[in-house]
Design a protein around this motif. Structure first.
Motif, PDB file in Angstrom:
ATOM      1  N   SER A   1       0.524  -1.257   0.342  1.00 37.71           N
ATOM      2  CA  SER A   1       0.219   0.242  -0.126  1.00 37.71           C
ATOM      3  C   SER A   1       0.671   1.183  -0.117  1.00 37.71           C
ATOM      4  CB  SER A   1      -1.061  -0.093   0.869  1.00 37.71           C
ATOM      5  OG  SER A   1      -0.093  -0.285   2.326  1.00 37.71           O
ATOM      6  N   GLY A   2       0.389   2.437  -0.923  1.00 37.54           N
ATOM      7  CA  GLY A   2       1.249   3.937  -0.666  1.00 37.54           C
ATOM      8  C   GLY A   2       1.255   4.354  -2.017  1.00 37.54           C
ATOM      9  N   ASN A   3       2.136   4.694  -2.210  1.00 35.35           N
ATOM     10  CA  ASN A   3       2.528   4.928  -4.364  1.00 35.35           C
ATOM     11  C   ASN A   3       2.636   3.454  -5.087  1.00 35.35           C
ATOM     12  OD1 ASN A   3       1.525   8.084  -3.364  1.00 35.35           O
ATOM     13  ND2 ASN A   3       3.736   8.976  -3.226  1.00 35.35           N
ATOM     14  N   LEU A   4       2.379   4.102  -5.705  1.00 37.66           N
ATOM     15  CA  LEU A   4       2.358   3.041  -6.841  1.00 37.66           C
ATOM     16  C   LEU A   4       2.976   3.461  -8.045  1.00 37.66           C
ATOM     17  CD1 LEU A   4       0.950  -0.226  -7.916  1.00 37.66           C
ATOM     18  CD2 LEU A   4       1.330   1.383  -9.347  1.00 37.66           C
ATOM     19  N   LEU A   5       4.113   2.762  -8.738  1.00 45.56           N
ATOM     20  CA  LEU A   5       4.618   3.472 -10.024  1.00 45.56           C
ATOM     21  C   LEU A   5       4.487   2.097 -11.246  1.00 45.56           C
ATOM     22  CD1 LEU A   5       6.037   5.563 -11.696  1.00 45.56           C
ATOM     23  CD2 LEU A   5       8.279   4.803 -11.385  1.00 45.56           C
ATOM     24  N   ASP A   6       3.646   2.296 -12.322  1.00 44.31           N
ATOM     25  CA  ASP A   6       4.176   1.683 -13.437  1.00 44.31           C
ATOM     26  C   ASP A   6       4.794   2.298 -14.788  1.00 44.31           C
ATOM     27  OD1 ASP A   6       3.350  -0.228 -14.970  1.00 44.31           O
ATOM     28  OD2 ASP A   6       1.253   0.361 -15.772  1.00 44.31           O
ATOM     29  N   VAL A   7       5.905   1.447 -14.609  1.00 42.98           N
ATOM     30  CA  VAL A   7       6.611   1.833 -15.545  1.00 42.98           C
ATOM     31  C   VAL A   7       6.285   1.294 -16.999  1.00 42.98           C
ATOM     32  CG1 VAL A   7       9.051   1.437 -16.451  1.00 42.98           C
ATOM     33  CG2 VAL A   7       8.898   1.287 -13.483  1.00 42.98           C
ATOM     34  N   GLY A   8       6.192   1.712 -17.936  1.00 43.12           N
ATOM     35  CA  GLY A   8       5.939   1.851 -19.181  1.00 43.12           C
ATOM     36  C   GLY A   8       4.877   1.234 -19.510  1.00 43.12           C
ATOM     37  N   THR A   9       3.619   2.045 -19.033  1.00 44.10           N
ATOM     38  CA  THR A   9       2.524   1.944 -18.155  1.00 44.10           C
ATOM     39  C   THR A   9       1.849   1.661 -19.862  1.00 44.10           C
ATOM     40  OG1 THR A   9       0.713   2.096 -17.165  1.00 44.10           O
ATOM     41  CG2 THR A   9       1.210   3.665 -18.486  1.00 44.10           C
ATOM     42  N   GLY A  10       2.075   2.080 -20.794  1.00 46.69           N
ATOM     43  CA  GLY A  10       1.500   1.993 -22.157  1.00 46.69           C
ATOM     44  C   GLY A  10       0.145   2.199 -22.108  1.00 46.69           C
ATOM     45  N   GLU A  11      -1.100   1.966 -22.289  1.00 49.48           N
ATOM     46  CA  GLU A  11      -2.007   2.483 -22.761  1.00 49.48           C
ATOM     47  C   GLU A  11      -2.799   2.628 -20.927  1.00 49.48           C
ATOM     48  OE1 GLU A  11      -5.009   0.196 -22.562  1.00 49.48           O
ATOM     49  OE2 GLU A  11      -2.679  -1.306 -22.406  1.00 49.48           O
ATOM     50  N   GLY A  12      -2.239   1.872 -20.077  1.00 45.61           N
ATOM     51  CA  GLY A  12      -2.445   1.952 -19.097  1.00 45.61           C
ATOM     52  C   GLY A  12      -3.979   0.799 -18.643  1.00 45.61           C
ATOM     53  N   THR A  13      -4.247   0.086 -19.365  1.00 54.00           N
ATOM     54  CA  THR A  13      -5.331  -0.775 -18.709  1.00 54.00           C
ATOM     55  C   THR A  13      -5.252  -2.046 -17.330  1.00 54.00           C
ATOM     56  OG1 THR A  13      -6.100  -1.219 -21.088  1.00 54.00           O
ATOM     57  CG2 THR A  13      -6.795  -2.641 -19.115  1.00 54.00           C
ATOM     58  N   PHE A  14      -3.462  -2.085 -17.513  1.00 59.09           N
ATOM     59  CA  PHE A  14      -2.896  -3.058 -16.513  1.00 59.09           C
ATOM     60  C   PHE A  14      -3.224  -1.930 -15.055  1.00 59.09           C
ATOM     61  CE2 PHE A  14      -0.118  -5.748 -19.659  1.00 59.09           C
ATOM     62  CZ  PHE A  14      -0.961  -6.783 -19.091  1.00 59.09           C
ATOM     63  N   LEU A  15      -2.774  -0.715 -15.572  1.00 56.15           N
ATOM     64  CA  LEU A  15      -2.443   0.392 -14.041  1.00 56.15           C
ATOM     65  C   LEU A  15      -4.179   0.194 -13.734  1.00 56.15           C
ATOM     66  CD1 LEU A  15      -1.214   2.295 -12.327  1.00 56.15           C
ATOM     67  CD2 LEU A  15      -1.253   3.726 -14.101  1.00 56.15           C
ATOM     68  N   HIS A  16      -5.117   0.537 -14.290  1.00 51.24           N
ATOM     69  CA  HIS A  16      -6.568   1.002 -14.282  1.00 51.24           C
ATOM     70  C   HIS A  16      -6.937  -0.304 -13.673  1.00 51.24           C
ATOM     71  CE1 HIS A  16     -10.171   2.244 -14.693  1.00 51.24           C
ATOM     72  NE2 HIS A  16     -11.071   1.013 -15.639  1.00 51.24           N
ATOM     73  N   LEU A  17      -6.731  -1.112 -13.577  1.00 48.63           N
ATOM     74  CA  LEU A  17      -7.816  -2.752 -13.968  1.00 48.63           C
ATOM     75  C   LEU A  17      -6.407  -3.671 -12.512  1.00 48.63           C
ATOM     76  CD1 LEU A  17      -7.828  -4.971 -16.457  1.00 48.63           C
ATOM     77  CD2 LEU A  17      -9.570  -3.562 -15.023  1.00 48.63           C
ATOM     78  N   LEU A  18      -5.567  -2.865 -11.442  1.00 52.50           N
ATOM     79  CA  LEU A  18      -4.909  -3.471 -11.049  1.00 52.50           C
ATOM     80  C   LEU A  18      -5.215  -2.733  -9.440  1.00 52.50           C
ATOM     81  CD1 LEU A  18      -2.305  -4.917  -9.573  1.00 52.50           C
ATOM     82  CD2 LEU A  18      -1.295  -2.944  -9.927  1.00 52.50           C
ATOM     83  N   CYS A  19      -6.257  -3.849  -8.516  1.00 51.02           N
ATOM     84  CA  CYS A  19      -6.710  -3.384  -7.055  1.00 51.02           C
ATOM     85  C   CYS A  19      -5.918  -2.554  -6.048  1.00 51.02           C
ATOM     86  CB  CYS A  19      -7.684  -3.723  -6.533  1.00 51.02           C
ATOM     87  SG  CYS A  19      -8.713  -4.829  -7.940  1.00 51.02           S
ATOM     88  N   HIS A  20      -5.753  -1.862  -5.313  1.00 48.36           N
ATOM     89  CA  HIS A  20      -4.733  -1.216  -5.500  1.00 48.36           C
ATOM     90  C   HIS A  20      -4.637  -0.442  -3.991  1.00 48.36           C
ATOM     91  CE1 HIS A  20      -0.589   0.169  -3.410  1.00 48.36           C
ATOM     92  NE2 HIS A  20      -0.607   1.665  -4.947  1.00 48.36           N
TER      93      HIS A  20
END
Length: 273
Positions: A93-112
């Motif tokens: 928990s806290g700040n999460l950085l998605d490196v090379g997020t592309g179009e962002g769907t992984f980051l969007h779907l990830l529960c965090h």
């Protein structure tokens, strides 16, 4: 309803002490719709709500909307659910950085539990990511010169993208975790077969480098077979850079009988600072 730029302004106004100037490395603060450091280097929020921190031109030729759109549809269909499930077990928990997020769907779907930050070199990718309504901050940024202060991230997520371990270690908190997803031997074997690309896929050198940087890392192998819905089978043929090296004739033949299944075979590498 707030505009995208207004949402980003509100997000950043409540979260100081995260960003730094990529030119002089001093902290940047929000000033209206711009981010500025003490040396007056200025980076404007655009109407789509993201910031361009790059000191070079963004990628507008290789990773484009044409490739990102089919990739997004497949991710949304659940093709990588097994990977996301394992990642969610490890995030802090806290700040999460998605490196090379592309179009962002992984980051969007990830529960965090915490704030999400994503960046890429691909302009089309970041602009598509702004369409998802991600509660976080997106930017065009350079992997070798991250626009973030030291130790601000509890989790760094690195899915199918290059790494810069010097920068990762700098921005990772002392109790943080790095999660790197590397394709394994049978990853997308059906796509390779239909395109006539050799199946001797080996990312051991990438894994060895990670182990060198983090000798006490953990490793999880994830392997599932995903059935591709008929409406998404052409998307499967267009979702990967693998098609870039394939002739027009081979592509046309592949579209006549696209694969019905996709092998998701990856290694999840887990390292704590």
């Amino acid at each position: 309803m707030l505009k995208k730029i207004e949402k980003s302004e509100r997000f950043l106004s409540k979260r100081p002490h995260v960003l730094r100037c990529p030119i002089c490395h001093l902290e940047v603060v929000l000033d209206g719709s711009a981010l500025r450091c003490e040396n007056r280097h200025t980076f404007n929020l655009n109407k789509k709500g993201y910031v361009n921190f790059l000191q070079q031109k963004p990628d507008t030729l290789h990773y484009t909307r044409k490739m990102f759109e089919p990739r997004r549809r497949l991710i949304e269909s659940g093709m990588y659910l097994s990977v996301l499930t394992e990642i969610e077990k490890e995030v802090v928990s806290g700040n999460l950085l998605d490196v090379g997020t592309g179009e962002g769907t992984f980051l969007h779907l990830l529960c965090h539990q915490g704030d999400k930050y994503g960046f890429d070199l691909a302009k089309d990718g970041i602009e598509m990511a702004t369409e998802l309504g991600i509660s976080g901050f997106l930017s065009l940024s350079d992997l070798t010169n991250l626009p973030f202060l030291d130790g601000v991230f509890s989790t760094i997520l690195n899915i199918f993208t290059p790494s810069n371990y010097r920068e990762f270690k700098r921005v990772l908190a002392d109790d943080g975790v790095i999660l790197k997803v590397v394709p394994d031997r049978f990853y997308l074997r059906e796509l390779r077969e239909v395109y006539g690309i050799p199946l001797d896929y080996d990312n051991q050198a990438v894994i060895d480098r990670f182990v060198q940087e983090f000798p006490n890392c953990e490793r999880k192998e994830i392997k599932t077979i995903f059935e591709i819905h008929e409406a998404l089978r052409d998307d499967f043929l267009e979702m990967s850079p693998l098609e870039w090296a394939v002739s027009k004739e081979v592509k046309e033949k592949a579209h006549q009988a696209p694969p019905c299944f996709a092998t998701i075979h990856v290694v999840l590498l887990i390292a704590r600072k």
